[in-house]
Write an enzyme that holds these catalytic residues in place. Structure first.
Site, short mmCIF file in Angstrom:
data_model
loop_
_atom_site.label_atom_id
_atom_site.label_comp_id
_atom_site.label_asym_id
_atom_site.label_seq_id
_atom_site.Cartn_x
_atom_site.Cartn_y
_atom_site.Cartn_z
N ASP A 85 0.86 -1.08 -0.22
CA ASP A 85 -0.11 0.04 -0.12
C ASP A 85 0.88 1.35 -0.13
OD1 ASP A 85 -2.11 2.09 0.43
OD2 ASP A 85 -3.28 0.65 1.60
N ASP A 96 -3.69 6.93 -3.45
CA ASP A 96 -3.65 5.96 -2.65
C ASP A 96 -4.03 4.77 -3.41
OD1 ASP A 96 -3.64 4.36 -0.63
OD2 ASP A 96 -5.41 5.35 0.65
N HIS A 158 -12.23 5.88 1.58
CA HIS A 158 -12.20 7.24 2.15
C HIS A 158 -11.85 8.08 1.07
CE1 HIS A 158 -7.94 7.06 1.56
NE2 HIS A 158 -7.95 5.61 1.60
N HIS A 166 -6.98 10.53 4.89
CA HIS A 166 -8.54 9.73 5.30
C HIS A 166 -9.54 10.92 5.39
CE1 HIS A 166 -6.42 5.73 6.34
NE2 HIS A 166 -6.85 5.65 5.09
N GLU A 191 -11.20 0.86 -1.40
CA GLU A 191 -10.37 -0.21 -0.82
C GLU A 191 -10.92 -1.66 -0.30
OE1 GLU A 191 -6.99 0.49 2.03
OE2 GLU A 191 -8.33 2.68 2.08
N GLU A 284 -6.84 -1.55 -4.09
CA GLU A 284 -7.03 -0.22 -3.88
C GLU A 284 -6.87 0.77 -5.22
OE1 GLU A 284 -5.12 1.87 -0.62
OE2 GLU A 284 -7.08 3.46 -0.58
MN MN Z 1 -4.00 2.68 0.62
MN MN Z 2 -6.63 4.08 1.50
#
Ligand code: MN
Ligand code: MN
Length: 299
Positions: A85, A96, A158, A166, A191, A284
């Site tokens: 990630d 992200d 998010h 976030h 995600e 994600e």
């Molecule tokens: Mn992530």
């Molecule tokens: Mn994330």
């Protein structure tokens, strides 16, 4: 979300997908989490991106938030299921993205990896202005249960924004019935997590990921020295490795982080394993909601 920043989001997304592809090539049995994490972060910086948060490589039952410590000795081994990630920012605008790498010899986790990936692709197909958070959650849940796995219920997508990893809204991985709608130009990370376990994660062990959530003056010299470094992260999450790199010893860094935590100006993010120690996969992407669909910026 204002339309402002969309070009920066796109640039960040492109670098994030390049860094992800590079990182996948490094995730092999025998590779150390410390070295792989550092290399991926160096890659992001060499592409011209900023680090939106520290690279995380979470293995097996750990769904997320495992970040290599400066003295981390963890080595990947055959049979591991690794979630990579990572986050890139351009002028603060965050992309992200995450991917799961199956290190088993016989692709044992093929279906588990496919379950979270398909869930993500299915959500991407339905996203447009007016789609509700409940519909997104239901799509994820249906896609994962079709494979006889469980979505993780207490972690999810998010909003992303300027110097915000976030932000609102929280996007569920199950059907919550939430009628909140997405709008054009919203920027969100989706995600899905799929597991053979309980579908619930909890916080375990100490955190190596921190975020500054306030400002207070510290009296101690060591703490002030560390705080000066932390302020450079502009409120984005960071890790000890980045501060040690500035020539401050790990002992000093740990002392200062503890003190800053006690002052109430840090938030920490401990590793998140599944409650029943089930294996976990994750996929994600970050996307921009467009007039009639969405643009995946981390494709
Ligand atoms: Mn992530
Ligand atoms: Mn994330």
């Amino acid at each position: 979300m204002a339309v402002e920043g969309l070009e920066q989001f796109r640039k960040a997304g492109k670098m994030a997908s390049q860094a992800r592809a590079y990182g996948v090539g490094l995730i092999k049995p025998g590779a150390s989490l410390f070295e792989v994490s550092e290399k991926i972060e160096e890659k992001i910086l060499s592409l011209g991106g900023g680090l939106a948060f520290p690279v995380q490589i979470s293995i097996n039952e750990i769904a997320a938030h495992y970040c290599a410590a400066p003295d981390d000795k963890t080595v990947l081994k055959e049979g591991d299921l690794a979630k990579l990630d990572l986050g890139v920012h351009v002028d603060g605008y965050v992309a992200d993205t995450a991917i799961t790498v199956d290190l088993s010899k016989d692709s044992k986790y093929n279906n588990l990896v496919k379950a979270s990936e398909e869930a993500l692709q299915n959500v991407i197909k339905i996203i447009k202005p007016g789609v509700t958070l409940g519909e997104i959650g239901r799509t994820i849940q249906d896609s994962i249960t079709k494979y006889n796995f469980s979505p993780i219920r207490n972690i999810g997508g998010h909003g992303v924004g300027k110097y915000t990893v976030h932000g609102p809204p929280s996007i569920p991985n199950i059907d919550t019935g939430d009628k909140t709608k997405l709008s054009e130009d919203d920027t969100v990370a989706i995600e899905p997590f799929a597991t053979t376990g309980a579908g619930m994660i909890y916080e375990k062990d100490n955190s190596n990921i921190f975020m500054m959530i306030g400002k207070k003056s510290a009296r101690n010299m060591m703490t002030r020295e560390v705080m000066k470094e932390i302020e450079r992260f502009n409120g984005l999450p960071f890790t000890e490795r980045w501060i040690v790199k500035k020539g401050i010893s790990l002992a000093k860094v740990n002392f200062a982080l503890r003190e800053l935590d006690n002052l109430g100006i840090l938030r920490s993010f401990p590793p998140l394993p599944d409650k029943n120690k089930g294996m976990v996969s994750q996929a994600e992407h970050t996307l921009i909601v467009t007039k009639d669909g969405c643009e995946v910026i981390t494709r």
